[in-house]
Write a protein that holds these residues in place. Structure first.
Motif, PDB file in Angstrom:
ATOM      1  N   UNK A   1       0.812  -1.215   0.000  1.00 62.19           N
ATOM      2  CA  UNK A   1       0.000   0.000   0.000  1.00 62.19           C
ATOM      3  C   UNK A   1       0.847   1.267   0.000  1.00 62.19           C
ATOM      4  N   UNK A   2       2.161   1.109   0.146  1.00 59.57           N
ATOM      5  CA  UNK A   2       3.053   2.268   0.248  1.00 59.57           C
ATOM      6  C   UNK A   2       3.795   2.517  -1.055  1.00 59.57           C
ATOM      7  N   UNK A   3       4.205   3.760  -1.249  1.00 54.81           N
ATOM      8  CA  UNK A   3       5.076   4.081  -2.380  1.00 54.81           C
ATOM      9  C   UNK A   3       6.367   3.290  -2.260  1.00 54.81           C
ATOM     10  N   UNK A   4       6.880   2.791  -3.372  1.00 48.23           N
ATOM     11  CA  UNK A   4       8.146   2.060  -3.355  1.00 48.23           C
ATOM     12  C   UNK A   4       9.287   2.943  -2.852  1.00 48.23           C
ATOM     13  N   UNK A   5       9.144   4.252  -3.046  1.00 44.81           N
ATOM     14  CA  UNK A   5      10.180   5.176  -2.582  1.00 44.81           C
ATOM     15  C   UNK A   5      10.289   5.183  -1.058  1.00 44.81           C
ATOM     16  N   UNK A   6       9.209   4.820  -0.386  1.00 43.06           N
ATOM     17  CA  UNK A   6       9.226   4.801   1.085  1.00 43.06           C
ATOM     18  C   UNK A   6       9.855   3.528   1.626  1.00 43.06           C
ATOM     19  N   UNK A   7       9.890   2.469   0.813  1.00 39.33           N
ATOM     20  CA  UNK A   7      10.470   1.182   1.227  1.00 39.33           C
ATOM     21  C   UNK A   7       9.920   0.748   2.583  1.00 39.33           C
ATOM     22  N   UNK A   8       8.603   0.891   2.763  1.00 40.04           N
ATOM     23  CA  UNK A   8       7.978   0.516   4.032  1.00 40.04           C
ATOM     24  C   UNK A   8       7.758  -0.989   4.091  1.00 40.04           C
ATOM     25  N   UNK A   9       8.037  -1.557   5.251  1.00 39.06           N
ATOM     26  CA  UNK A   9       7.893  -2.993   5.455  1.00 39.06           C
ATOM     27  C   UNK A   9       6.667  -3.301   6.307  1.00 39.06           C
ATOM     28  N   UNK A  10       6.046  -4.441   6.037  1.00 37.83           N
ATOM     29  CA  UNK A  10       4.947  -4.887   6.890  1.00 37.83           C
ATOM     30  C   UNK A  10       5.474  -5.573   8.151  1.00 37.83           C
ATOM     31  N   UNK A  11       6.796  -5.643   8.285  1.00 35.20           N
ATOM     32  CA  UNK A  11       7.409  -6.188   9.503  1.00 35.20           C
ATOM     33  C   UNK A  11       7.926  -5.071  10.403  1.00 35.20           C
ATOM     34  N   UNK A  12       7.525  -3.815  10.122  1.00 40.32           N
ATOM     35  CA  UNK A  12       8.007  -2.715  10.958  1.00 40.32           C
ATOM     36  C   UNK A  12       7.331  -2.741  12.333  1.00 40.32           C
ATOM     37  N   UNK A  71       7.736   6.506   6.202  1.00 37.18           N
ATOM     38  CA  UNK A  71       8.376   6.566   4.886  1.00 37.18           C
ATOM     39  C   UNK A  71       9.878   6.763   5.039  1.00 37.18           C
ATOM     40  N   UNK A  72      10.633   5.909   4.391  1.00 36.48           N
ATOM     41  CA  UNK A  72      12.077   6.026   4.442  1.00 36.48           C
ATOM     42  C   UNK A  72      12.555   7.382   3.946  1.00 36.48           C
ATOM     43  N   UNK A  73      13.506   7.954   4.662  1.00 40.48           N
ATOM     44  CA  UNK A  73      14.063   9.250   4.290  1.00 40.48           C
ATOM     45  C   UNK A  73      13.285  10.444   4.809  1.00 40.48           C
ATOM     46  N   UNK A  74      12.215  10.205   5.552  1.00 39.40           N
ATOM     47  CA  UNK A  74      11.378  11.314   6.019  1.00 39.40           C
ATOM     48  C   UNK A  74      12.137  12.238   6.962  1.00 39.40           C
ATOM     49  N   UNK A  75      11.878  13.518   6.805  1.00 34.74           N
ATOM     50  CA  UNK A  75      12.383  14.551   7.703  1.00 34.74           C
ATOM     51  C   UNK A  75      11.190  15.221   8.385  1.00 34.74           C
ATOM     52  N   UNK A  76      11.468  16.077   9.335  1.00 32.23           N
ATOM     53  CA  UNK A  76      10.378  16.765  10.025  1.00 32.23           C
ATOM     54  C   UNK A  76       9.529  17.580   9.051  1.00 32.23           C
ATOM     55  N   UNK A  77      10.132  18.108   7.997  1.00 32.34           N
ATOM     56  CA  UNK A  77       9.380  18.918   7.028  1.00 32.34           C
ATOM     57  C   UNK A  77       8.335  18.096   6.278  1.00 32.34           C
ATOM     58  N   UNK A  78       8.526  16.787   6.255  1.00 32.72           N
ATOM     59  CA  UNK A  78       7.595  15.928   5.530  1.00 32.72           C
ATOM     60  C   UNK A  78       6.341  15.613   6.328  1.00 32.72           C
ATOM     61  N   UNK A  79       6.266  16.110   7.544  1.00 29.76           N
ATOM     62  CA  UNK A  79       5.024  15.991   8.298  1.00 29.76           C
ATOM     63  C   UNK A  79       3.969  16.933   7.724  1.00 29.76           C
ATOM     64  N   UNK A  80       4.407  18.114   7.331  1.00 30.48           N
ATOM     65  CA  UNK A  80       3.468  19.117   6.824  1.00 30.48           C
ATOM     66  C   UNK A  80       3.487  19.233   5.305  1.00 30.48           C
ATOM     67  N   UNK A  81       4.462  18.633   4.642  1.00 23.40           N
ATOM     68  CA  UNK A  81       4.568  18.709   3.190  1.00 23.40           C
ATOM     69  C   UNK A  81       4.735  17.335   2.577  1.00 23.40           C
ATOM     70  N   UNK A  82       4.479  17.223   1.288  1.00 23.97           N
ATOM     71  CA  UNK A  82       4.601  15.948   0.595  1.00 23.97           C
ATOM     72  C   UNK A  82       6.063  15.586   0.385  1.00 23.97           C
ATOM     73  N   UNK A  83       6.438  14.387   0.816  1.00 24.87           N
ATOM     74  CA  UNK A  83       7.824  13.939   0.680  1.00 24.87           C
ATOM     75  C   UNK A  83       8.155  13.543  -0.750  1.00 24.87           C
ATOM     76  N   UNK A  84       7.232  12.821  -1.372  1.00 23.20           N
ATOM     77  CA  UNK A  84       7.387  12.378  -2.751  1.00 23.20           C
ATOM     78  C   UNK A  84       6.069  12.624  -3.489  1.00 23.20           C
ATOM     79  N   UNK A  85       6.107  12.691  -4.819  1.00 21.46           N
ATOM     80  CA  UNK A  85       4.856  12.831  -5.569  1.00 21.46           C
ATOM     81  C   UNK A  85       3.893  11.697  -5.228  1.00 21.46           C
ATOM     82  N   UNK A  86       2.678  12.065  -4.891  1.00 19.25           N
ATOM     83  CA  UNK A  86       1.678  11.070  -4.548  1.00 19.25           C
ATOM     84  C   UNK A  86       1.711  10.618  -3.105  1.00 19.25           C
ATOM     85  N   UNK A  87       2.684  11.093  -2.336  1.00 19.92           N
ATOM     86  CA  UNK A  87       2.775  10.755  -0.909  1.00 19.92           C
ATOM     87  C   UNK A  87       2.291  11.963  -0.108  1.00 19.92           C
TER      88      UNK A  87
END
Length: 291
Positions: free
Chosen positions: A56-67, A85-101
């Motif tokens: 269900x996650x963007x491949x860019x996030x590389x999210x695991x169902x074992x997290x 989402x992998x690579x997330x920073x604090x700014x990505x709480x209020x803004x989109x990290x990747x297109x479609x995310x």
């Protein structure tokens, strides 16, 4: 009509009694709504590098169902909404990290009752810059001395104090504002390096012997900043320091919680493995009194 109504009530009562005797009565907890749980944060929360990936996650996030959020949800029956989402920073709480995310804060609402996260390690590229800079310096020095500390001094710690700490505090306050009824747990990061250099570790983590405690101190500084931000915003800080001691990236398979830069098992190096994520879930549940 009165006789019929009485008969109906008697039959219903008898059926309920029979079900109870047979152990078929619906338990009280089955009628309760699952705990609305939102997981936020970066790759240490997403378990980037651990299979299987969350479809269900963007491949860019590389999210695991074992997290660890999935582990917590499975153990507690919570209704999980996972936007880690992998690579997330604090700014990505209020803004989109990747297109479609979507911004991570969009997942929160007035009905949210539990929030977990790790955040801050990617701000100012603290983790990646520290590992890359110190590994490069370590290779060039043949693993001797403390070339990274000599070259960078307190730069990384200074960035944590002046930039990362206020950003994490602001992000946690934004979480509180969006989900005022939620318990918020922010996890520290498990140890990447041991306290001192160990034989054989340089092949997996090419950090010069004198820089091993330097890298460790930078992580200590980051965790302290996250702890301070949590305290000042009313969040629960989940301290992984004691529990992750002896489970760093220099340890053998089956003992380590974090995979090394070289010869590891994750497809994303220097990140928690499934064992580490399960331990993070245990510690978080313990800190919150869940399960």
């Amino acid at each position: 009509m009165a006789i019929h109504a009485v008969r109906t009530r008697l039959v219903a009562s008898a059926l309920a009694s029979g079900a109870a005797v047979l152990g078929l009565a619906v338990p009280a907890q089955a009628t309760e709504q699952p705990l609305p749980y939102v997981a936020l944060g970066d790759s240490y929360s997403a378990a980037s590098g651990v299979l299987p990936l969350d479809p269900s996650a963007s491949l860019l996030c590389a999210r695991s169902t074992a997290n660890y959020p999935h582990v917590i949800a499975e153990r507690t029956g919570a209704a999980l909404k996972d936007v880690t989402c992998g690579g997330a920073q604090t700014k990505d709480f209020a803004g989109s990290q990747y297109p479609g995310v979507a911004p991570q804060l969009d997942a929160l609402g007035a009905d949210t009752r539990l929030v977990t996260l790790t955040i801050g390690g990617n701000d100012n590229s603290t983790f990646i810059n520290t590992i890359l800079a110190c590994a490069t310096a370590g290779v060039l020095s043949g693993g001797q001395g403390s070339p990274c500390k000599t070259q960078y001094g307190d730069k990384f710690s200074g960035d944590i104090d002046s930039k990362t700490y206020p950003a994490v505090k602001g992000a946690l306050q934004a979480v509180k504002n969006k989900a005022p009824k939620a318990r918020v747990a922010v996890l520290g990061y498990p140890w990447i390096m041991p306290a001192t250099a160990r034989s054989g570790c340089f092949l997996k983590m090419p950090i010069a012997s004198g820089d091993v405690p330097y890298v460790r101190d930078i992580q200590t500084h980051l965790n302290s900043a996250v702890r301070r931000a949590a305290s000042e915003t009313g969040a629960t800080y989940v301290d992984l320091a004691a529990a992750s001691e002896g489970h760093d990236a220099c340890q053998p398979i089956g003992t380590r919680w974090v995979e090394p830069a070289l010869f590891g098992t994750n497809f994303v190096p220097v990140h928690p493995n499934a064992r580490g994520e399960a331990a993070m879930a245990d510690l978080t549940m313990g800190a919150l009194g869940l399960g």
